[in-house]
Design a protein around this motif. Structure first.
Motif, mmCIF file in Angstrom:
data_model
loop_
_atom_site.group_PDB
_atom_site.id
_atom_site.type_symbol
_atom_site.label_atom_id
_atom_site.label_comp_id
_atom_site.label_asym_id
_atom_site.label_seq_id
_atom_site.Cartn_x
_atom_site.Cartn_y
_atom_site.Cartn_z
ATOM 1 N N CYS A 127 0.901 -1.162 -0.003
ATOM 2 C CA CYS A 127 0.072 -0.152 -0.046
ATOM 3 C C CYS A 127 0.790 1.277 -0.076
ATOM 4 C CB CYS A 127 -0.921 -0.046 1.434
ATOM 5 S SG CYS A 127 -1.803 1.347 1.416
ATOM 6 N N VAL A 128 0.458 2.240 -0.981
ATOM 7 C CA VAL A 128 1.444 3.370 -1.025
ATOM 8 C C VAL A 128 0.519 4.797 -1.410
ATOM 9 C CG1 VAL A 128 3.423 2.292 -1.753
ATOM 10 C CG2 VAL A 128 1.922 3.157 -3.493
ATOM 11 N N SER A 129 0.898 5.727 -0.945
ATOM 12 C CA SER A 129 0.486 7.007 -1.462
ATOM 13 C C SER A 129 1.211 8.076 -1.959
ATOM 14 C CB SER A 129 -0.496 7.540 -0.224
ATOM 15 O OG SER A 129 0.416 7.937 0.846
ATOM 16 N N ALA A 130 0.986 9.148 -2.486
ATOM 17 C CA ALA A 130 1.699 10.177 -3.001
ATOM 18 C C ALA A 130 1.794 11.325 -2.109
ATOM 19 C CB ALA A 130 1.303 10.858 -4.300
ATOM 20 N N ALA A 131 3.066 11.716 -1.716
ATOM 21 C CA ALA A 131 3.237 12.914 -0.547
ATOM 22 C C ALA A 131 2.939 14.121 -1.504
ATOM 23 C CB ALA A 131 4.513 12.849 -0.145
ATOM 24 N N PRO A 132 2.801 15.228 -0.731
ATOM 25 C CA PRO A 132 2.398 16.393 -1.674
ATOM 26 C C PRO A 132 3.552 16.953 -2.515
ATOM 27 C CG PRO A 132 1.818 16.780 1.036
ATOM 28 C CD PRO A 132 2.382 15.489 0.744
ATOM 29 N N GLU A 133 4.586 16.561 -2.164
ATOM 30 C CA GLU A 133 5.804 17.100 -2.977
ATOM 31 C C GLU A 133 5.998 15.991 -4.099
ATOM 32 O OE1 GLU A 133 7.668 14.731 0.122
ATOM 33 O OE2 GLU A 133 6.036 16.374 -0.090
ATOM 34 N N ALA A 134 5.269 14.764 -4.284
ATOM 35 C CA ALA A 134 5.421 13.812 -5.317
ATOM 36 C C ALA A 134 5.236 14.470 -6.758
ATOM 37 C CB ALA A 134 4.320 12.878 -5.121
ATOM 38 N N ALA A 135 6.347 13.782 -7.566
ATOM 39 C CA ALA A 135 6.515 14.466 -9.022
ATOM 40 C C ALA A 135 5.430 13.672 -9.740
ATOM 41 C CB ALA A 135 7.950 13.962 -9.404
ATOM 42 N N ALA A 136 4.677 14.559 -10.682
ATOM 43 C CA ALA A 136 3.928 13.999 -11.637
ATOM 44 C C ALA A 136 4.544 13.008 -12.811
ATOM 45 C CB ALA A 136 3.061 15.108 -12.304
ATOM 46 N N GLY A 137 3.816 11.926 -13.146
ATOM 47 C CA GLY A 137 4.254 11.166 -13.952
ATOM 48 C C GLY A 137 4.080 9.713 -13.679
ATOM 49 N N TYR A 138 4.513 8.944 -14.622
ATOM 50 C CA TYR A 138 4.375 7.362 -14.151
ATOM 51 C C TYR A 138 5.705 6.956 -13.407
ATOM 52 C CZ TYR A 138 0.443 6.375 -17.233
ATOM 53 O OH TYR A 138 -0.807 6.142 -17.776
ATOM 54 N N THR A 139 5.729 6.143 -12.551
ATOM 55 C CA THR A 139 6.712 5.462 -12.162
ATOM 56 C C THR A 139 6.279 3.911 -11.490
ATOM 57 O OG1 THR A 139 8.562 5.747 -10.372
ATOM 58 C CG2 THR A 139 6.264 6.265 -9.814
ATOM 59 N N ALA A 140 7.358 3.139 -10.814
ATOM 60 C CA ALA A 140 6.910 1.933 -10.340
ATOM 61 C C ALA A 140 7.702 1.321 -9.135
ATOM 62 C CB ALA A 140 7.049 0.924 -11.545
ATOM 63 N N LEU A 141 7.304 0.484 -8.364
ATOM 64 C CA LEU A 141 8.147 -0.071 -7.289
ATOM 65 C C LEU A 141 9.207 -1.220 -7.901
ATOM 66 C CD1 LEU A 141 5.671 1.704 -5.946
ATOM 67 C CD2 LEU A 141 6.073 0.102 -4.080
ATOM 68 N N THR A 142 10.146 -1.620 -7.160
ATOM 69 C CA THR A 142 10.938 -2.849 -7.167
ATOM 70 C C THR A 142 10.497 -3.782 -6.457
ATOM 71 O OG1 THR A 142 12.340 -1.430 -8.606
ATOM 72 C CG2 THR A 142 12.920 -3.771 -7.985
ATOM 73 N N PHE A 143 9.941 -5.050 -6.881
ATOM 74 C CA PHE A 143 9.992 -6.190 -5.892
ATOM 75 C C PHE A 143 10.858 -7.172 -6.540
ATOM 76 C CE2 PHE A 143 5.753 -4.513 -5.253
ATOM 77 C CZ PHE A 143 4.950 -5.240 -4.519
ATOM 78 N N THR A 144 11.825 -7.750 -5.359
ATOM 79 C CA THR A 144 12.724 -8.694 -5.541
ATOM 80 C C THR A 144 12.020 -9.939 -4.758
ATOM 81 O OG1 THR A 144 14.440 -7.131 -5.776
ATOM 82 C CG2 THR A 144 15.074 -9.352 -5.303
ATOM 83 N N VAL A 145 11.774 -11.051 -5.252
ATOM 84 C CA VAL A 145 11.331 -12.387 -4.806
ATOM 85 C C VAL A 145 12.430 -13.360 -4.847
ATOM 86 C CG1 VAL A 145 9.412 -14.073 -4.643
ATOM 87 C CG2 VAL A 145 8.979 -11.571 -5.505
ATOM 88 N N GLY A 146 13.117 -13.610 -3.637
ATOM 89 C CA GLY A 146 14.051 -14.747 -3.682
ATOM 90 C C GLY A 146 15.025 -14.383 -4.733
ATOM 91 N N GLY A 147 15.561 -13.388 -5.185
ATOM 92 C CA GLY A 147 16.409 -12.962 -5.975
ATOM 93 C C GLY A 147 15.978 -12.651 -7.281
ATOM 94 N N LYS A 148 14.799 -12.708 -7.836
ATOM 95 C CA LYS A 148 14.291 -12.068 -8.914
ATOM 96 C C LYS A 148 13.478 -11.191 -8.815
ATOM 97 C CE LYS A 148 14.171 -16.625 -11.251
ATOM 98 N NZ LYS A 148 13.549 -17.649 -11.980
ATOM 99 N N ALA A 149 13.957 -9.965 -9.461
ATOM 100 C CA ALA A 149 13.513 -8.682 -9.487
ATOM 101 C C ALA A 149 12.260 -8.241 -10.621
ATOM 102 C CB ALA A 149 14.471 -7.537 -9.452
#
Length: 566
Positions: A246-268
């Motif tokens: 679960c995430v949200s955007a802070a007031p200073e968040a930059a507009a545009g697309y982005t993504a988080l990085t998940f690493t599962v057992g060494g695979k990202a």
């Protein structure tokens, strides 16, 4: 090493007047005695030459031999005695944890083949000569087979400073029979984008597994990464687990697309996309990312066209707009391309299919273009139009997943996503053994294949995923030449012919090889091939297999299916 050989005289040993002579040597009282004396200069430095940071599967050989180089001061030490010892982890040199070798004339000491044990985990090997030593770190990969890719809840839209939260995630698909068991999962926020765990007043440090429970995480000191231990991911082969946070955007968040990085057992993997700055709706039109699809930019590559889509939402008039388009910061994107800047905005009327082009004013810092008196081409409710600009990535642009920002009077909207990704460092093309002729019903196999050519300026040394597919309706089948195992042969100028065992699909129409090591010097090629045969019912005529190396696809060398003679 310094030394000499001096003949004795009668019963007297030679060398007593030599400055290197040591008491207690010689004087045996027998005529014809020869005394050999020397001093040994010890090795004072060992350096890793090859084989560090390798990975292999359980019960498999590590692909490269371990090599260390011995030095005395700054000079290579020939014929130095070097001992390689496995100090931790399950690996061995032909069943032993230690191997003693002698360096060559250039000081290089090469260990025998190192074979991984059955248990996954790190392996430490120390090479030593006297008091000098160096350490190799290697990894035995988990035998479990799975893939991680974006997925889960729908794509996430967040408003900077808003109360809404989103749930970016990934799917973990089990592709092999071995159990996944419990895995360590890390999730990392993108730096500098203004995302936060949970919401400002209620942080959330949990990982949710759909139909699998919730796991508490450990927050890193910089606040960007959560680590989750013992996440149970067991599912039957072919099924998947969905993971999200679960995430949200802070007031200073930059507009545009982005993504988080998940690493599962060494695979990202990246998460599902996160759009910061939801589509802005305001009378009398709405704006959202739109136009050409997601644009993939290669450094120093072609121009692409990120844009927005406008939709008329009521009967009110739409006055001419002032449109400002901003490049994302720190991405090395360019207007147009080097030597041919493009400062134009294109408005495409979706009702008539016509384009109107406007020339903009470049800001002093070169990061934005402003266009005045822009007709958005929205004559009636429901009418739609597109706006886009032309951009490219500089030669030194780093990989990025981002977007431009369009300001429409006082409204802002992110463009369609822009992904900056290096150009492929190799190409796949038909090649290998000569063209293949298969006789209907004959057991003798043929070997269609491809070549992988290194198009970069440096050596390609990487593990690749390879899939080989039979043509539909051809009656061809793969041949198991190693007992029950289906193999891929890789012929490299560096390592010769090496065989890899693959997984046959349930419909027996494709083979998958998860980790194929390709060692290719700049400008050179390696050859890959498999064994196939034709059934009695195979239609006569040409055919070809399809090879996919990572994401690059090519047909194989041609196959000619013929009827039996006579």
């Amino acid at each position: 090493m310094d030394g000499q050989t001096v003949a004795g005289s009668g019963s007297r040993a030679a060398g007593k007047n030599d400055p290197l002579y040591q008491a207690g040597v010689g004087d045996s009282g027998r005529p014809g005695q020869v005394v050999l004396q020397w001093t040994v200069t010890p090795v004072n430095r060992l350096e890793k030459a090859e084989g560090d940071q390798q990975q292999t599967d359980p019960d498999q050989d590590f692909p490269n031999l371990l090599r260390a180089r011995a030095f005395v001061e700054e000079q290579p030490m020939p014929r130095a005695a070097v001992t390689f010892t496995v100090v931790s982890g399950g690996a061995s040199f032909n069943g032993a944890t230690q191997a003693k070798v002698v360096a060559d004339v250039n000081g290089y000491a090469t260990a025998p083949v190192l074979t991984a044990g059955q248990a996954a985990g790190p392996v430490r090997v120390v090479a030593a000569s006297g008091n000098a030593q160096t350490e190799f770190l290697l990894t035995i990969a988990s035998a479990t087979q799975y893939e991680v890719e974006p997925g889960g809840p729908p794509d996430v839209g967040l408003v900077p400073g808003g109360a809404a939260v989103g749930y970016p995630g990934v799917v973990v698909e089990k592709t092999g029979a071995a159990p996944l068991g419990e895995q360590e999962v890390t999730v990392e926020l993108p730096a500098g984008k203004g995302l936060q765990w949970g919401s400002a007043g209620q942080p959330d440090y949990q990982l949710s597994v759909l139909d699998g429970g919730v796991y508490p995480g450990t927050l890193s000191p910089d606040g960007l990464t959560l680590t989750f231990k013992g996440v149970n991911l067991d599912v039957p082969e072919g099924l998947m687990k969905v993971l999200y946070v679960c995430v949200s955007a802070a007031p200073e968040a930059a507009a545009g697309y982005t993504a988080l990085t998940f690493t599962v057992g060494g695979k990202a993997s990246d998460s599902t996309p996160v759009l910061i700055g939801t589509p802005v709706v305001g009378p009398p039109f709405s704006a959202s990312p739109g136009g050409p699809p997601e644009d993939l930019l290669e450094p120093a590559g072609a121009v692409r066209y990120p844009g927005v889509k406008l939709t008329k939402v009521d009967d009110g008039p739409v006055s001419p707009l002032t449109v400002t388009v901003r490049l994302p910061q720190d991405t090395q994107l360019l207007w147009g391309k080097p030597g041919a800047p493009d400062h134009q905005l294109t408005v495409h009327d979706l009702q008539t299919g016509t384009n109107t082009v406007y020339t903009g004013t470049l800001s002093d810092d070169g990061q934005s273009l402003t266009f005045t008196n822009v007709d958005p081409r929205l004559p009636a409710p429901g009418a739609e139009s597109l706006m886009w600009v032309g951009v490219s990535a500089a030669a030194d642009a780093a990989p990025a997943y981002t977007s431009l920002v369009f300001s429409l009077d006082d409204q802002e909207c992110a463009s369609t996503p822009v992904k900056v990704e290096p150009a492929p460092v190799f190409v796949v093309e038909p090649g290998g053994p000569p063209d293949v002729t298969l006789v209907q019903g004959e057991p003798a196999p043929g070997y269609p294949g491809v070549r992988v050519r290194n198009t970069s300026s440096s050596t390609l040394h990487a593990d690749m995923a390879v899939t080989v597919a039979l043509p539909a309706g051809s009656g061809l089948s793969f041949v198991a030449e190693a007992g029950a195992d289906y193999q891929l042969t890789v012929n490299s100028p560096v390592s010769g012919e090496v065989q890899y065992t693959g997984n046959l699909s349930d419909d027996q129409q494709s083979l998958t090889f998860d980790k194929v090591r390709l060692d290719v010097t700049a400008g050179e090629t390696v050859e890959l091939w498999v064994a196939v045969r034709a059934a009695q019912s195979s239609p006569a005529g040409p055919a070809e297999l399809t090879f996919t190396v990572n994401s690059s696809t090519s047909s194989s060398t041609p196959i000619d299916i013929v009827a039996p003679a006579g």
